[in-house]
Design an enzyme around this catalytic site. Structure first.
Site, PDB file in Angstrom:
ATOM      1  N   MET A  71     -61.622 -11.218   4.178  1.00 15.34           N
ATOM      2  CA  MET A  71     -60.347 -10.997   4.867  1.00 15.34           C
ATOM      3  C   MET A  71     -60.132 -12.088   5.907  1.00 15.34           C
ATOM      4  O   MET A  71     -61.057 -12.430   6.663  1.00 15.34           O
ATOM      5  CB  MET A  71     -60.332  -9.620   5.541  1.00 15.34           C
ATOM      6  CG  MET A  71     -59.088  -9.373   6.401  1.00 15.34           C
ATOM      7  SD  MET A  71     -59.048  -7.717   7.120  1.00 15.34           S
ATOM      8  CE  MET A  71     -58.497  -6.791   5.693  1.00 15.34           C
ATOM      9  N   TRP A  73     -48.895   1.422   9.804  1.00 13.42           N
ATOM     10  CA  TRP A  73     -50.158   1.157   9.130  1.00 13.42           C
ATOM     11  C   TRP A  73     -50.795   2.443   8.606  1.00 13.42           C
ATOM     12  O   TRP A  73     -50.836   3.459   9.277  1.00 13.42           O
ATOM     13  CB  TRP A  73     -51.117   0.472  10.119  1.00 13.42           C
ATOM     14  CG  TRP A  73     -52.472   0.213   9.543  1.00 13.42           C
ATOM     15  CD1 TRP A  73     -52.855  -0.845   8.771  1.00 13.42           C
ATOM     16  CD2 TRP A  73     -53.607   1.038   9.683  1.00 13.42           C
ATOM     17  NE1 TRP A  73     -54.179  -0.719   8.411  1.00 13.42           N
ATOM     18  CE2 TRP A  73     -54.670   0.439   8.967  1.00 13.42           C
ATOM     19  CE3 TRP A  73     -53.845   2.261  10.337  1.00 13.42           C
ATOM     20  CZ2 TRP A  73     -55.948   0.984   8.888  1.00 13.42           C
ATOM     21  CZ3 TRP A  73     -55.117   2.820  10.269  1.00 13.42           C
ATOM     22  CH2 TRP A  73     -56.144   2.176   9.555  1.00 13.42           C
ATOM     23  N   GLU A  89     -50.335   4.963   2.919  1.00 12.66           N
ATOM     24  CA  GLU A  89     -49.645   4.759   1.636  1.00 12.66           C
ATOM     25  C   GLU A  89     -50.629   4.585   0.483  1.00 12.66           C
ATOM     26  O   GLU A  89     -50.378   5.047  -0.640  1.00 12.66           O
ATOM     27  CB  GLU A  89     -48.689   3.568   1.722  1.00 12.66           C
ATOM     28  CG  GLU A  89     -49.304   2.196   1.575  1.00 12.66           C
ATOM     29  CD  GLU A  89     -50.078   1.745   2.799  1.00 12.66           C
ATOM     30  OE1 GLU A  89     -50.856   0.777   2.679  1.00 12.66           O
ATOM     31  OE2 GLU A  89     -49.904   2.342   3.868  1.00 12.66           O
ATOM     32  N   HIS A 116     -56.979 -11.695  11.820  1.00 13.70           N
ATOM     33  CA  HIS A 116     -55.678 -11.819  12.464  1.00 13.70           C
ATOM     34  C   HIS A 116     -55.555 -10.749  13.522  1.00 13.70           C
ATOM     35  O   HIS A 116     -56.293  -9.754  13.530  1.00 13.70           O
ATOM     36  CB  HIS A 116     -54.542 -11.664  11.445  1.00 13.70           C
ATOM     37  CG  HIS A 116     -54.616 -10.387  10.667  1.00 13.70           C
ATOM     38  ND1 HIS A 116     -54.096  -9.198  11.124  1.00 13.70           N
ATOM     39  CD2 HIS A 116     -55.173 -10.111   9.461  1.00 13.70           C
ATOM     40  CE1 HIS A 116     -54.303  -8.241  10.231  1.00 13.70           C
ATOM     41  NE2 HIS A 116     -54.959  -8.768   9.212  1.00 13.70           N
ATOM     42  N   ASP A 138     -53.895 -11.256   3.206  1.00 16.01           N
ATOM     43  CA  ASP A 138     -55.087 -11.674   3.938  1.00 16.01           C
ATOM     44  C   ASP A 138     -56.382 -11.412   3.186  1.00 16.01           C
ATOM     45  O   ASP A 138     -57.470 -11.485   3.772  1.00 16.01           O
ATOM     46  CB  ASP A 138     -55.136 -10.990   5.309  1.00 16.01           C
ATOM     47  CG  ASP A 138     -55.090  -9.471   5.220  1.00 16.01           C
ATOM     48  OD1 ASP A 138     -55.038  -8.936   4.092  1.00 16.01           O
ATOM     49  OD2 ASP A 138     -55.097  -8.816   6.275  1.00 16.01           O
TER      50      ASP A 138
END
Length: 369
Positions: free
Chosen positions: A305, A275, A278, A308, A215
């Protein structure tokens, strides 16, 4: 008188007869001598072969003393010679600053974007999303890895913008969409590890890896998708963060590492389900190995971006903060050397390679107290 005349005539006749005999003997000697010479002359040809070769091209022996010599035609249909074909021209190295770059780009996500249109716009892209510049030799071979699930709408826009950008940057690249199978919690970093391994299986020449969310689209094609001496963070100014870094250690969105750099940090962590977290772990790994993160100028590091709805299977990981604090303890055991997955399908599409994988299920988290 008559006797004297008769004796003289007899002597003359004898002398003439002797001369004739001598002439005959000389003629016989000369005849046999010439015959012997002719016999020796023809015997040389008979020793080479019974017949004289009229067409050297049809003979089993050829003259090898002259490498470029050609034989006369034999009158038979000519067979094409096994000469090597024309060698491919040696192309110059691709320039560090490609001349066809545009700079700032107008990025919008309102126009319909069918894949057929994107394919027509990029005729030079080969099956599987592979591309090589036709006029120069790139210094690197780049694999672009996208973690993915249920984002077909975003992928079409990403391909629409990124293929032309990467081609203008004179990159030799391939696009790999790593699709997580099933509806379990999403694991971005583990999918990126899978993409690294699967891309190398297809082409061991990959030496630069760009890890990109589906995205995020760059707003400037001067933000070159290449690897350098240090790991690189490309998406340093996203519109969702007001075109600035949300915090100093942020390494999310789009990043790039060489093959050697990726292996040096043992790849990415596999235990961040859901989410967040990481990218901070990856930042810690880079710092712990003594490397530093490079970034483009903020004027060319801007990204838009695609909006969504949040994926219900990509909720925040409640243990992410604890894990981030223990990167030094976990990075050696958790990474590219410990990733486990199963490839379910490899599909080479006109604009990308889709790899669907089963990466397992997350551990059960204790309920929040």
């Amino acid at each position: 008188m008559s006797r004297l005349l008769g004796g003289t005539l007899e002597r003359v006749c004898k002398a003439v007869l002797l001369l004739c005999l001598l002439h005959f003997l000389v003629a016989v000697i000369l005849y046999f001598d010439v015959y012997a010479q002719h016999l020796a002359f023809f015997s040389r040809f008979s020793a080479r072969g019974p017949t004289r070769v009229l067409h050297p091209a049809a003979s089993s022996s050829t003259n090898c003393s002259r490498p470029n010599a050609t034989a006369p035609s034999s009158g038979l249909p000519e067979v094409p010679s096994a000469r090597p074909g024309p060698t491919a021209p040696i192309l110059p190295p691709c320039p560090d600053s490609p001349p066809g770059l545009v700079g700032r780009l107008l990025i919008e996500f309102t126009s319909p974007m069918p894949l057929e249109r994107v394919q027509r716009e990029n005729p030079g892209v080969l099956l599987g999303g592979r591309y090589t510049p036709p006029d120069c030799t790139p210094a690197q071979t780049v694999a672009v890895i996208i973690p993915f699930r249920h984002r077909e709408h975003h992928l079409r826009y990403w391909l629409h913008y990124l293929h032309p950008i990467l081609r203008r940057q004179r990159l030799r690249y391939g696009i790999y969409v790593i699709n997580q199978h099933g509806e379990d919690t999403f694991n971005r970093a583990k999918l990126l590890n899978v993409g690294f391994l699967e891309a190398l299986k297809e082409d061991a020449a990959y030496d630069c890896f760009i890890f990109s969310d589906v995205d995020l689209v760059p707003m400037d094609d001067r933000n070159l998708y290449r690897c350098g001496d240090q790991p690189r963070h490309f998406a340093i100014a996203m519109d969702k963060f007001g075109f600035r870094l949300p915090y100093a250690g942020y390494f999310g969105g789009v990043s790039g590492l060489s093959k050697a750099q990726f292996l040096r940090i043992n790849g990415f962590p596999n235990e961040y389900w859901g989410w967040g977290g990481e990218d901070d772990d990856i930042f810690n790994r880079i710092s712990l190995t003594g490397m530093k993160i490079s970034r483009p100028d903020i004027r060319i590091g801007r990204y838009r971006m695609i909006k969504h709805d949040r994926d219900k299977h990509n909720e925040p990981n409640p243990q992410r903060f604890t894990k981030i604090q223990n990167t030094k303890l976990t990075m050696k055991r958790d990474g590219i050397g410990s990733v486990r997955y199963q490839v379910l399908e490899v599909s080479r599409q006109p604009l990308f390679t889709n790899i669907t994988v089963d990466i397992g299920r997350p551990p059960s988290w204790p309920p929040r107290g």
